[in-house]
Design a protein around this motif. Sequence first.
Motif, PDB file in Angstrom:
ATOM      1  N   ILE A 180     -42.341  -8.297 -77.998  1.00 41.79           N
ATOM      2  CA  ILE A 180     -41.962  -9.092 -76.826  1.00 41.79           C
ATOM      3  C   ILE A 180     -41.048  -8.257 -75.937  1.00 41.79           C
ATOM      4  CG2 ILE A 180     -40.847 -11.197 -76.015  1.00 41.79           C
ATOM      5  CD1 ILE A 180     -41.459 -12.446 -78.720  1.00 41.79           C
ATOM      6  N   PRO A 181     -41.388  -8.048 -74.663  1.00 40.28           N
ATOM      7  CA  PRO A 181     -40.504  -7.294 -73.760  1.00 40.28           C
ATOM      8  C   PRO A 181     -39.120  -7.916 -73.703  1.00 40.28           C
ATOM      9  CG  PRO A 181     -42.656  -7.646 -72.744  1.00 40.28           C
ATOM     10  CD  PRO A 181     -42.628  -8.477 -73.993  1.00 40.28           C
ATOM     11  N   ASN A 183     -36.930  -8.099 -71.382  1.00 41.54           N
ATOM     12  CA  ASN A 183     -36.591  -8.868 -70.183  1.00 41.54           C
ATOM     13  C   ASN A 183     -37.164 -10.283 -70.215  1.00 41.54           C
ATOM     14  OD1 ASN A 183     -38.945  -6.838 -69.697  1.00 41.54           O
ATOM     15  ND2 ASN A 183     -39.394  -8.523 -68.284  1.00 41.54           N
ATOM     16  N   THR A 184     -38.069 -10.565 -71.173  1.00 41.07           N
ATOM     17  CA  THR A 184     -38.603 -11.923 -71.305  1.00 41.07           C
ATOM     18  C   THR A 184     -37.510 -12.914 -71.656  1.00 41.07           C
ATOM     19  OG1 THR A 184     -40.710 -10.990 -72.073  1.00 41.07           O
ATOM     20  CG2 THR A 184     -40.335 -13.333 -72.487  1.00 41.07           C
ATOM     21  N   TRP A 185     -36.513 -12.457 -72.397  1.00 40.82           N
ATOM     22  CA  TRP A 185     -35.433 -13.339 -72.836  1.00 40.82           C
ATOM     23  C   TRP A 185     -34.345 -13.508 -71.771  1.00 40.82           C
ATOM     24  CZ3 TRP A 185     -36.713 -15.565 -77.325  1.00 40.82           C
ATOM     25  CH2 TRP A 185     -37.584 -14.877 -78.187  1.00 40.82           C
ATOM     26  N   ILE A 204     -29.433  -8.155 -73.778  1.00 38.87           N
ATOM     27  CA  ILE A 204     -30.835  -7.900 -73.477  1.00 38.87           C
ATOM     28  C   ILE A 204     -31.137  -6.414 -73.556  1.00 38.87           C
ATOM     29  CG2 ILE A 204     -32.602  -8.024 -71.685  1.00 38.87           C
ATOM     30  CD1 ILE A 204     -32.038 -10.653 -73.031  1.00 38.87           C
ATOM     31  N   VAL A 269     -34.694  -2.380 -68.274  1.00 40.27           N
ATOM     32  CA  VAL A 269     -34.076  -3.695 -68.453  1.00 40.27           C
ATOM     33  C   VAL A 269     -32.818  -3.814 -67.597  1.00 40.27           C
ATOM     34  CG1 VAL A 269     -33.067  -5.285 -70.136  1.00 40.27           C
ATOM     35  CG2 VAL A 269     -35.043  -3.891 -70.767  1.00 40.27           C
TER      36      VAL A 269
END
Length: 331
Positions: A180-181, A183-185, A204, A269
């Motif tokens: 999961i990238p 920056n998704t969070w 992050i 990020v």
Amino acid sequence: QMETKPQSLKSKLFNRVVSFLPILAALLVLLQYKLVPNKKVLISFKVYEPTNLYAYFIGIFLAVFAAMFVISLFSKKVYEKWLNASPLLTVVFLLLLAYDFATIKTRLLHVTSFPPIPAILNVLITERKQLLNNFFHSLILLFTGYFSGVFTGLICGILSGYFKKVRYWVMPLVKVLGPIPANTWLPIILVLPFISLFQGAVFIIALGVWYPVTMTTMNGVINIPAHNYEVAKTFGVGRLQMIYKIAIPASMPFIFQGLTQGMSIACTVLLIAEMMGVEAGIGWYINWQRGYADFAKVYAAIIILCLTFFAVNIILNSVKKRVLRWQGDKL
């Protein structure tokens, strides 16, 4: 032998011509800027007014190139390095020549979206205080997150590679969070009430760095030949001592691979975090000026970012070569 000598002389002459090309390219840029008239543009911004700053900028490079060419005539070591760099430098300055022609000389490119290089240099001077403040904020955020991720990744990677029980618990996290990238969070982390925007951005970045460092370090420790540990046992090395005497040194090539990948992810990020939520930094500055369509300031900030990432990679590669100097030409 008589046939090889002319070829050798032609090769030497060709190489000398190639080593002279950066001087010629820089001179062409300077002559075009000073002698070819600029096409007028109906923009009243001060940064777009013609100055001698760009001429001084190209003149410095021209003087440096000329000095390197002269030194290369007397030093073989300098000559080899200069000859290797000459084609790239020539192409760079030819691109500057083409960009100048397409912007300030003919206006083939719209000046608002493609600001002239003199305007970008003017921004670097006039906006230097604000750019420096945002630059230092980005550096603090970048390295805080990067080293946090490196520290966590090294611990997880070394222990997971050496102890199967630790690997049992860490691998599910790696398999779930790794693909999961990071920056998704970001939208979730930045709205949490108990952490600040800075802390969320650090988390992050650290999460993005943690995955490659953990994976490469763990693979490096796992791939160490078993006889390395057996030999160490014969010399009375304890199990915990093998971690820092055998496991860590032997997996260093894998560790530096993860450190390099982690830095690339951290830089990406960082920009996303600054553009989406953090209230300072180069990424925030780019997003802010883009909203006003002031692309000269946007380009100036991008140049600072490129130089920063370039310098960071040079430092990282220098440390890598020093630590892994035993690999010799493999680096």
